[in-house]
Motif scaffolding. Structure first.
Motif, PDB file in Angstrom:
ATOM      1  N   ILE A   1       0.846  -1.187   0.000  1.00 13.27           N
ATOM      2  CA  ILE A   1       0.000   0.000   0.000  1.00 13.27           C
ATOM      3  C   ILE A   1       0.884   1.241   0.000  1.00 13.27           C
ATOM      4  CG2 ILE A   1      -1.714   1.312   1.286  1.00 13.27           C
ATOM      5  CD1 ILE A   1      -2.828  -1.275   2.337  1.00 13.27           C
TER       6      ILE A   1
ATOM      7  N   THR B   1     -11.309   0.176  -4.798  1.00 12.72           N
ATOM      8  CA  THR B   1     -10.579   0.440  -6.041  1.00 12.72           C
ATOM      9  C   THR B   1      -9.123   0.006  -5.969  1.00 12.72           C
ATOM     10  OG1 THR B   1      -9.942   2.669  -5.341  1.00 12.72           O
ATOM     11  CG2 THR B   1     -12.054   2.433  -6.472  1.00 12.72           C
ATOM     12  N   LYS B   2      -8.662  -0.292  -4.745  1.00 11.88           N
ATOM     13  CA  LYS B   2      -7.251  -0.646  -4.518  1.00 11.88           C
ATOM     14  C   LYS B   2      -6.325   0.478  -4.969  1.00 11.88           C
ATOM     15  CE  LYS B   2      -8.578  -4.568  -2.925  1.00 11.88           C
ATOM     16  NZ  LYS B   2      -8.609  -4.761  -1.447  1.00 11.88           N
ATOM     17  N   LYS B   3      -6.770   1.696  -4.714  1.00 14.54           N
ATOM     18  CA  LYS B   3      -5.980   2.879  -5.039  1.00 14.54           C
ATOM     19  C   LYS B   3      -6.096   3.885  -3.896  1.00 14.54           C
ATOM     20  CE  LYS B   3      -6.578   2.661 -10.076  1.00 14.54           C
ATOM     21  NZ  LYS B   3      -7.089   3.396 -11.278  1.00 14.54           N
ATOM     22  N   LEU B   4      -5.153   4.837  -3.866  1.00 12.31           N
ATOM     23  CA  LEU B   4      -5.271   5.930  -2.914  1.00 12.31           C
ATOM     24  C   LEU B   4      -6.454   6.809  -3.294  1.00 12.31           C
ATOM     25  CD1 LEU B   4      -1.514   6.935  -2.592  1.00 12.31           C
ATOM     26  CD2 LEU B   4      -2.928   6.015  -0.745  1.00 12.31           C
ATOM     27  N   LYS B   5      -7.150   7.309  -2.307  1.00 10.20           N
ATOM     28  CA  LYS B   5      -8.237   8.235  -2.576  1.00 10.20           C
ATOM     29  C   LYS B   5      -7.692   9.508  -3.197  1.00 10.20           C
ATOM     30  CE  LYS B   5     -11.080   6.537   1.267  1.00 10.20           C
ATOM     31  NZ  LYS B   5     -11.719   6.874   2.564  1.00 10.20           N
ATOM     32  N   SER B   6      -8.504  10.151  -4.012  1.00  8.26           N
ATOM     33  CA  SER B   6      -8.061  11.360  -4.698  1.00  8.26           C
ATOM     34  C   SER B   6      -8.060  12.581  -3.788  1.00  8.26           C
ATOM     35  CB  SER B   6      -8.945  11.632  -5.922  1.00  8.26           C
ATOM     36  OG  SER B   6     -10.296  11.816  -5.519  1.00  8.26           O
TER      37      SER B   6
ATOM     38  N   TRP C   1      -6.618   5.018   1.846  1.00 11.01           N
ATOM     39  CA  TRP C   1      -6.620   3.919   0.882  1.00 11.01           C
ATOM     40  C   TRP C   1      -8.059   3.466   0.634  1.00 11.01           C
ATOM     41  CZ3 TRP C   1      -3.476   1.819  -2.505  1.00 11.01           C
ATOM     42  CH2 TRP C   1      -3.707   0.535  -2.993  1.00 11.01           C
ATOM     43  N   ASN C   2      -8.396   3.286  -0.641  1.00  7.05           N
ATOM     44  CA  ASN C   2      -9.727   2.811  -1.012  1.00  7.05           C
ATOM     45  C   ASN C   2      -9.660   1.304  -1.255  1.00  7.05           C
ATOM     46  OD1 ASN C   2     -12.143   2.118  -2.427  1.00  7.05           O
ATOM     47  ND2 ASN C   2     -12.390   4.267  -3.010  1.00  7.05           N
TER      48      ASN C   2
END
Length: 381
Positions: free
Chosen positions: A12, A126-131, A122-123
């Motif tokens: 992460i 979506t397995k991505k950092l939040k915007s 962390w989302n």
């Protein structure tokens, strides 16, 4: 009890970490900003420490490093009534805290109970950092203040970057600045403070950091673990004095890319098409997305520097390449030509960004951009 959330695994990413460089909390020395350090130390020693601090300046110049240095310093200092049998200690003359200090080690490990780090989360979906930093992240501060109030010690909140807060999160932080919890210092790291709510800015004392010069850039890059460089001046120029930007240039061979761009501009208005095609094919190769993004940044910078030189009639004090000044003088010899380039830059860069957004072939996109610049050069020849 941990005051910040630690990623469950090393996969992460951290929203506030620059790729290829140590995290600011791991950096022992702040380089190039003694005035800001002294201003905070003076405020601390005055006994009237402001509860909110806005640490501003270009991205990558050391703002986060200063915030973490302040956090280590504050959390390692005794409270005013902790003098014990021998009275209060003398006022500190430096903010440096030894990396061997238990507090410093806890801060680096993100296990210091008096510290809360507010950053993009962390989302899991979506397995991505939040915007953005959301209000849900800010609400976690209530639990932090409740649990950390037990021992009566100092508390520090780092918001990195404050520019990432959405409207609801910004308003929640504003309420805390208006009614700050006892013994709490809130540090807001901001690359563009003009984007923050005016009421947030008005409730903070600002420490503005300036871009690093070549000497400080060399020292900062060495501390960050970069290989020794011979062109620190060029790195400082193209990165805008940003260590993070300089690390990106080093990692992506950005100085060579900028040299190639200037060399192609030198052939305008009779563009060297074989060289243009070679560069376009290289940037369009698989795995070169980061380089393509850097090319856009350098393109914007080159045109801006050329327009500035033409409008002012004098070259920049620190050229980024050996023949940059001569190339700019040929393409923008006067204020009229500089204004033409400045006007065309909006169209050139808008077309490039639109092409990337709709996934046009990168090679064709780069060639279209260079041909557009060639036509602009021909119109002023």
């Amino acid at each position: 009890m941990r005051a910040v959330e630690v990623p469950e695994n090393d996969l992460i990413p951290e929203a506030d970490r620059v790729e290829g460089a140590p995290h600011p909390r791991e950096t022992e020395t702040l380089i190039g900003h003694p005035e800001a350090e002294q201003a905070f130390l003076d405020a601390f020693n005055s006994g009237r420490l402001h509860h909110g601090w806005l640490i501003s300046g270009p991205q990558g110049v050391g703002k986060a490093t200063l915030a973490w240095q302040i956090a280590k310093f504050l959390l390692s200092q005794p409270l005013e009534d902790d003098g014990g049998l021998f009275g209060a200690p003398p006022p500190p003359t430096t903010m440096r805290v030894s990396p061997e200090d238990p507090v410093a080690q806890q801060v680096v490990a993100l296990s210091e109970p008096g510290l809360f780090l507010l950053r993009r989360g962390w989302n899991d979906k979506t397995k991505k950092l939040k915007s953005m930093i959301t209000v849900d992240e800010v609400r976690k501060l209530h639990g932090f203040f409740g649990m950390s109030a037990v021992d009566g010690r100092r508390r520090v909140v780092i918001v990195d970057a404050a520019d990432d807060m959405n409207v609801q999160a910004a308003n929640a932080i504003l309420k805390m600045l208006e009614e700050p919890p006892a013994r709490t210092t809130i540090l807001l790291v901001s690359h563009q403070p003009s984007r923050l709510l005016p009421t947030i800015r008005s409730r903070c004392r600002e420490l503005r950091l300036r871009p690093l010069d070549a000497v400080n850039m060399t020292a900062a890059l060495s501390q960050a673990g970069a290989e020794p460089v011979d062109d620190a001046a060029a790195l400082a120029t193209l990165s805008g004095g940003s260590v993070g930007g300089a690390m990106r240039l080093i990692r992506l061979d950005g100085l060579k890319l900028y040299e190639q761009l200037i060399s192609l501009m030198d052939t305008m208005p009779r563009l060297d098409q074989p060289q243009a095609i070679k560069l376009a094919d290289h940037l369009a190769a698989r795995g070169n997305d980061a380089k393509l993004e850097l090319f856009e940044t350098l393109l914007d910078l080159a045109i801006a520097r050329m327009a500035r030189q033409g409008s002012l009639g004098v070259p920049a004090p620190m050229p980024a390449t050996g023949h940059e000044t001569q190339v700019f003088a040929k393409l923008a010899p006067d204020a009229w030509a500089a204004r033409k380039w400045a006007d065309q830059a909006q169209d050139i860069l808008a077309r490039f960004r639109h092409g990337r957004a709709v996934n046009l072939d990168p090679s064709a996109l780069i060639l279209d951009t260079l041909f557009h610049m060639n036509r602009t050069a021909a119109g002023g020849a």
